[in-house]
Write a protein that holds these residues in place. Structure first.
Motif, PDB file in Angstrom:
ATOM      1  N   SER A   1       5.630   9.941  -1.466  1.00 39.76           N
ATOM      2  CA  SER A   1       6.398  11.397  -1.966  1.00 39.76           C
ATOM      3  C   SER A   1       7.996  10.586  -1.553  1.00 39.76           C
ATOM      4  N   GLY A   2       9.052  12.022  -1.774  1.00 39.23           N
ATOM      5  CA  GLY A   2      10.878  11.190  -1.535  1.00 39.23           C
ATOM      6  C   GLY A   2      11.600  10.785  -3.099  1.00 39.23           C
TER       7      GLY A   2
ATOM      8  N   ARG B   1       1.700   1.299  -9.956  1.00 45.30           N
ATOM      9  CA  ARG B   1       0.666   2.050  -8.844  1.00 45.30           C
ATOM     10  C   ARG B   1       0.369   0.580  -7.500  1.00 45.30           C
ATOM     11  N   VAL B   2       0.172   1.357  -6.497  1.00 45.02           N
ATOM     12  CA  VAL B   2      -0.622   0.371  -5.209  1.00 45.02           C
ATOM     13  C   VAL B   2      -1.922   0.936  -5.238  1.00 45.02           C
ATOM     14  N   PRO B   3      -2.887  -0.184  -4.665  1.00 42.58           N
ATOM     15  CA  PRO B   3      -2.423  -0.981  -3.972  1.00 42.58           C
ATOM     16  C   PRO B   3      -1.933  -2.819  -4.622  1.00 42.58           C
ATOM     17  N   VAL B   4      -1.240  -3.457  -4.488  1.00 44.89           N
ATOM     18  CA  VAL B   4      -0.688  -5.070  -4.985  1.00 44.89           C
ATOM     19  C   VAL B   4      -1.270  -5.814  -4.016  1.00 44.89           C
ATOM     20  N   LEU B   5      -1.633  -6.992  -3.971  1.00 45.81           N
ATOM     21  CA  LEU B   5      -1.962  -8.293  -3.096  1.00 45.81           C
ATOM     22  C   LEU B   5      -1.097  -9.165  -3.622  1.00 45.81           C
ATOM     23  N   VAL B   6      -0.117  -9.477  -2.904  1.00 46.19           N
ATOM     24  CA  VAL B   6       1.096 -10.598  -3.336  1.00 46.19           C
ATOM     25  C   VAL B   6       1.181 -11.862  -2.468  1.00 46.19           C
ATOM     26  N   ASP B   7       0.419 -13.011  -3.249  1.00 48.76           N
ATOM     27  CA  ASP B   7       0.368 -13.955  -2.847  1.00 48.76           C
ATOM     28  C   ASP B   7       1.161 -15.082  -3.004  1.00 48.76           C
ATOM     29  N   ARG B   8       1.505 -15.656  -2.053  1.00 47.18           N
ATOM     30  CA  ARG B   8       2.546 -16.629  -2.917  1.00 47.18           C
ATOM     31  C   ARG B   8       3.659 -15.808  -3.795  1.00 47.18           C
TER      32      ARG B   8
ATOM     33  N   LYS C   1      10.063   5.033  -8.557  1.00 50.98           N
ATOM     34  CA  LYS C   1      11.103   4.104  -8.964  1.00 50.98           C
ATOM     35  C   LYS C   1      10.829   3.077  -8.541  1.00 50.98           C
ATOM     36  N   THR C   2      10.372   3.053  -7.013  1.00 48.92           N
ATOM     37  CA  THR C   2      10.633   1.819  -5.898  1.00 48.92           C
ATOM     38  C   THR C   2       9.191   1.663  -5.871  1.00 48.92           C
ATOM     39  N   ILE C   3       8.351   2.177  -6.640  1.00 44.16           N
ATOM     40  CA  ILE C   3       6.644   1.600  -6.663  1.00 44.16           C
ATOM     41  C   ILE C   3       7.003   0.327  -7.823  1.00 44.16           C
TER      42      ILE C   3
ATOM     43  N   ILE D   1       0.886  -1.430  -0.112  1.00 43.14           N
ATOM     44  CA  ILE D   1       0.433  -0.019  -0.487  1.00 43.14           C
ATOM     45  C   ILE D   1       1.162   1.334  -0.079  1.00 43.14           C
ATOM     46  N   ALA D   2       0.093   2.218   0.294  1.00 42.37           N
ATOM     47  CA  ALA D   2       0.707   3.588  -0.644  1.00 42.37           C
ATOM     48  C   ALA D   2       0.233   4.692   1.878  1.00 42.37           C
ATOM     49  N   ASN D   3       1.188   5.523   1.827  1.00 40.92           N
ATOM     50  CA  ASN D   3       1.170   6.352   2.645  1.00 40.92           C
ATOM     51  C   ASN D   3      -0.648   6.158   3.234  1.00 40.92           C
TER      52      ASN D   3
END
Length: 225
Positions: A36-37, A52-59, A42-44, A5-7
């Motif tokens: 921000s920052g 973009r977020v959100p992203v769900l990671v399931d395995r 690039k990090t996202i 997620i984001a902030n």
């Protein structure tokens, strides 16, 4: 499972699947990526196929996009009442959620989500009048049919989709009917929402692009403490 997620204070799209996971007591962890920052885009992009977020990671599965995440959770946990059990009501809930996903652009742009703020009178009502009218009609019809307190009686994914709207109505003190105001109170009273809000209020980060005083030119970028 992990939800990226984001902030919390600003990220309305992150809030939606998080509320579904938390309210329906589905085990997960979350990871916050800054909006921000230096190098935040690039990090996202390195963690999300859409950037973009959100992203769900399931395995080994990575699911981007809020509605897709919610649908995946509904399929994975059919015993949870994420959508209404009645087929006709489920169709209406999905239609309302899709409308939220694709619509209400004026309200989203004129009144960005900012949970720790209080900005009465700072949104031009003419700019959001059409969206407010549609919200009143949509919520009113569904609440009348269900008896409330949520759109389909008990909390469902449709309410998660509209939870950020409830925050906008409160933060910017936008004029709504008593019925809509009661629905806003129901959202704020939800334990999962209170948990999200508590975490959001502890965040130290400020995103100028989501601060109405910066957007409207009352305060210069980089000067909010």
């Amino acid at each position: 499972m992990k939800l990226i997620i984001a902030n919390r204070n600003y990220s309305s799209w992150s809030m939606r699947p998080w509320l579904v996971l938390a309210h329906f007591d589905i085990a997960f962890e979350d990871e916050v990526l800054m909006l921000s920052g230096e190098g935040w885009r690039k990090t996202i992009a390195a963690r999300s196929p859409t950037g973009r977020v959100p992203v769900l990671v399931d395995r080994d599965l990575m699911v981007p996009e809020t509605i897709a995440i919610i649908e995946y959770l509904a399929d994975k946990f059919p015993d949870k009442a994420i959508w209404p059990s009645d087929m006709r009501q489920r169709a209406l809930a999905r239609a309302a959620s899709a409308e939220m996903h694709a619509g209400f652009a004026a309200l989203r742009s004129q009144a960005p989500m900012n949970l720790r703020a209080s900005h009465p009178g700072k949104v031009a009502l003419d700019a959001v009048a059409s969206d407010l009218h549609r919200i009143e009609t949509l919520w009113g019809d569904l609440l009348l049919a269900s008896g409330g307190p949520f759109l389909f009686g008990a909390f469902t994914a449709a309410d998660a989709m509209f939870a950020p709207v409830a925050t906008r109505l409160r933060v910017y003190d936008l004029p709504v009917s008593d019925g809509a105001a009661a629905y806003v109170e129901a959202i704020y009273g939800l334990p999962a929402f209170q948990q999200w809000l508590s975490l959001a209020l502890k965040e130290p980060w400020i995103v100028d692009d989501d601060e109405i005083d910066v957007i409207q030119g009352r305060i210069a970028r980089g000067t909010l403490a």
